[in-house]
Enzyme design. Structure first.
Site, short mmCIF file in Angstrom:
data_model
loop_
_atom_site.label_atom_id
_atom_site.label_comp_id
_atom_site.label_asym_id
_atom_site.label_seq_id
_atom_site.Cartn_x
_atom_site.Cartn_y
_atom_site.Cartn_z
N SER A 249 0.84 -1.20 0.00
CA SER A 249 0.00 0.00 0.00
C SER A 249 0.87 1.24 0.00
CB SER A 249 -0.89 0.00 1.24
OG SER A 249 -0.11 0.34 2.37
N LYS A 250 0.20 2.39 0.02
CA LYS A 250 0.92 3.68 0.03
C LYS A 250 1.91 3.74 1.19
CE LYS A 250 -1.54 7.01 -2.63
NZ LYS A 250 -2.92 6.55 -2.85
N ARG A 251 1.56 3.07 2.29
CA ARG A 251 2.44 3.11 3.46
C ARG A 251 3.80 2.47 3.17
NH1 ARG A 251 -1.48 0.42 6.83
NH2 ARG A 251 -2.79 0.94 5.08
#
Ligand code: GLU
Length: 481
Positions: A249-251
């Site tokens: 994910s973006k994380r």
């Protein structure tokens, strides 16, 4: 049968690595079978879709070399088709107007939760009388269109990746919404409906997509049947996971293809890496190949069910292999945008032939293209900052005189070749009785400001060509005196 597959991105964000990997598998499958790869932009969510995302997706696919044969088709240009088809389902009694309000749905969900049941629509408006409909309309209620789902149906398909799949109608949450709320006519069609109509219309033979769409597939099969269309084959590809085993994910710092591009990955290395995210060639020791080579060997038999862990070290390794095997002029083309982005100017003798020599010097040490920025900074800045280590070196006894000797030796040189540079050093060793190692270390400190870096002789020649060796030597001598 001609294989026809598609990638159907929604332009609600930049081209995501997961979508790009799905595109890779579609492309490989199409090319393997001499079929067609179709691009369809699913932009019916008008609030979240943006033209710049469409642009990013198209340019990302092109950059990766995933050329498509038909399209791009845009769902917003096909709205009338979906509405006609929804109308047909209404006319056939396979779909109906549902006037249940958001508050009523909330209350339904709450009561189901209280009873420990999974949330589902209770099909309460499935058999409204014309009078009941008229009353709801008079109340000013808007309606969605729901497609009837038989709870007792068993839905079965043989997934090319996951094998035999069995779903029950009762698992699908009740009659499904296929068009958004409207107060008259038919509202915006929803994904599950538009996707089926398009796949039928575009004669898609194999739907290859991420496994997060498995639950949709059961619903979609019922829609194929309602539209009296052939059901295509389905292949649900594994998710891409981070090192902790969760969905990337973006994380994880990066999710879109343009992010990878900015981080200095080359397109063929990234495309190569993506083929390995869930697939392996029959000879699993083979790791470096072009998309065309992978296409020759691609089949779903070798696609894993388990999620594919994203391995940065592997991607870095592949990227370095590609960079190290590219011709110098190609690497130069790739590096120029990164140097420009860093503010480096191609002035003062830093023309193409010189740039290519610089690339010859640094390319073998590059893992990512972005590494070239720090590595070549000393060649793009006229001045030089001496590190603490370099300063200590330059202040050692005898260093000033040795560097002065080098400067004197340079006086008779216009063009400097390796042999000339070596000659100068030899001369200083002979005249001053200093060790060659001391001169070499001092030269590195003087010319580059650091004690470590690329090949010293080549660096010197490059700096000499742009007239930077003499001023740096002079500055270093000042520092030592
Ligand atoms: N627009 C959908 C998505 O981006 C397409 C899914 C599909 O391939 O059916 O997830």
């Amino acid at each position: 049968m001609t294989v026809r597959v598609r990638i159907a991105p929604s332009p609600t964000g930049n081209l995501h690595i997961g979508t790009a990997r799905t595109a890779v598998f579609n492309w490989l499958f199409a090319r393997h079978h001499g079929g067609k790869f179709i691009l369809r932009v699913e932009d019916t969510d008008q609030e979240r879709s943006r033209p710049e995302y469409t642009e990013n997706i198209l340019s990302g696919l092109r950059w990766l070399g995933l050329n498509w044969d038909e399209g791009p088709f845009f769902q917003t240009e096909r709205l009338h088709l979906y509405k006609d088809a929804v109308q047909k389902l209404l006319d056939q009694g396979l779909a109906y107007r549902c006037y249940t309000t958001a508050e009523e749905l909330d209350a339904l969900r709450e009561s189901q939760k209280a009873r420990g049941e999974a949330p589902r629509y209770d099909n309460r408006h499935r058999d409204l009388t014309p009078e009941q409909e008229a009353t709801f309309q008079a109340e000013g209620r808007s309606f969605v269109i729901r497609f009837k789902i038989d709870d007792h149906r068993e839905i079965v398909w043989n997934d090319l990746v996951r094998g035999n799949m069995v779903w029950r109608g009762s698992d699908l949450g009740g009659d499904m919404v296929i068009a958004r709320a409207a107060s008259t006519g038919i509202g915006q069609p929803l994904y599950n409906f538009a996707v089926v109509l398009d796949d039928v219309d575009m004669q898609i033979t194999h739907v290859i997509r991420g496994e997060d769409h498995i639950a949709n597939t059961a619903k979609q099969i019922l829609l194929y049947e309602a539209l009296e269309a052939d059901v295509p084959e389905f292949a649900h590809t594994p998710l891409i996971l981070n090192q902790e085993g969760r969905k990337l994910s973006k994380r994880d710092g990066v999710t879109s293809i343009s992010d990878f591009q900015k981080m200095g990955f080359t397109a063929p290395a990234l495309a190569n890496y993506m083929t390995l995210l869930g697939w392996s060639p029959p000879d699993s020791t083979q790791e470096i190949f072009t998309l065309e080579e992978a296409a020759q060997q691609f089949s779903f038999e070798r696609v894993n069910k388990a999620g594919a862990k994203f391995d940065w070290a592997k991607l870095d390794w592949l990227n370095s292999q590609y960079i190290h095997h590219l011709p110098v002029d190609k690497v130069t083309d790739l590096l120029i945008p990164f140097w420009s982005e860093a503010g480096y100017k191609f002035v003062g003798g830093r023309e193409r032939p010189w740039l290519e020599k610089l690339v010859t010097l640094i390319a073998p040490s590059l893992t990512r293209l972005t590494d070239a920025v720090a590595m070549s900074q000393l060649f793009f800045t006229d001045g030089v900052e001496f590190s603490d280590e370099a300063t200590t070196q330059l202040q050692k006894d005898g260093v000033g005189a040795a560097l002065q000797g080098v400067l004197t030796g340079l006086e008779s040189q216009t063009q400097l070749e390796v042999a000339d540079a070596q000659g100068i050093i030899k001369q200083v060793v002979k005249e001053q009785g200093v060790k060659k190692g001391l001169i070499m270390r001092s030269l590195r400190a003087a010319l580059t400001g650091e004690m470590h870096g690329p090949d010293l002789m080549q660096s010197w020649l490059l700096l000499h060509e742009i007239g930077l060796d003499r001023p740096r030597l002079a500055k270093a001598i000042d520092l030592g005196s």
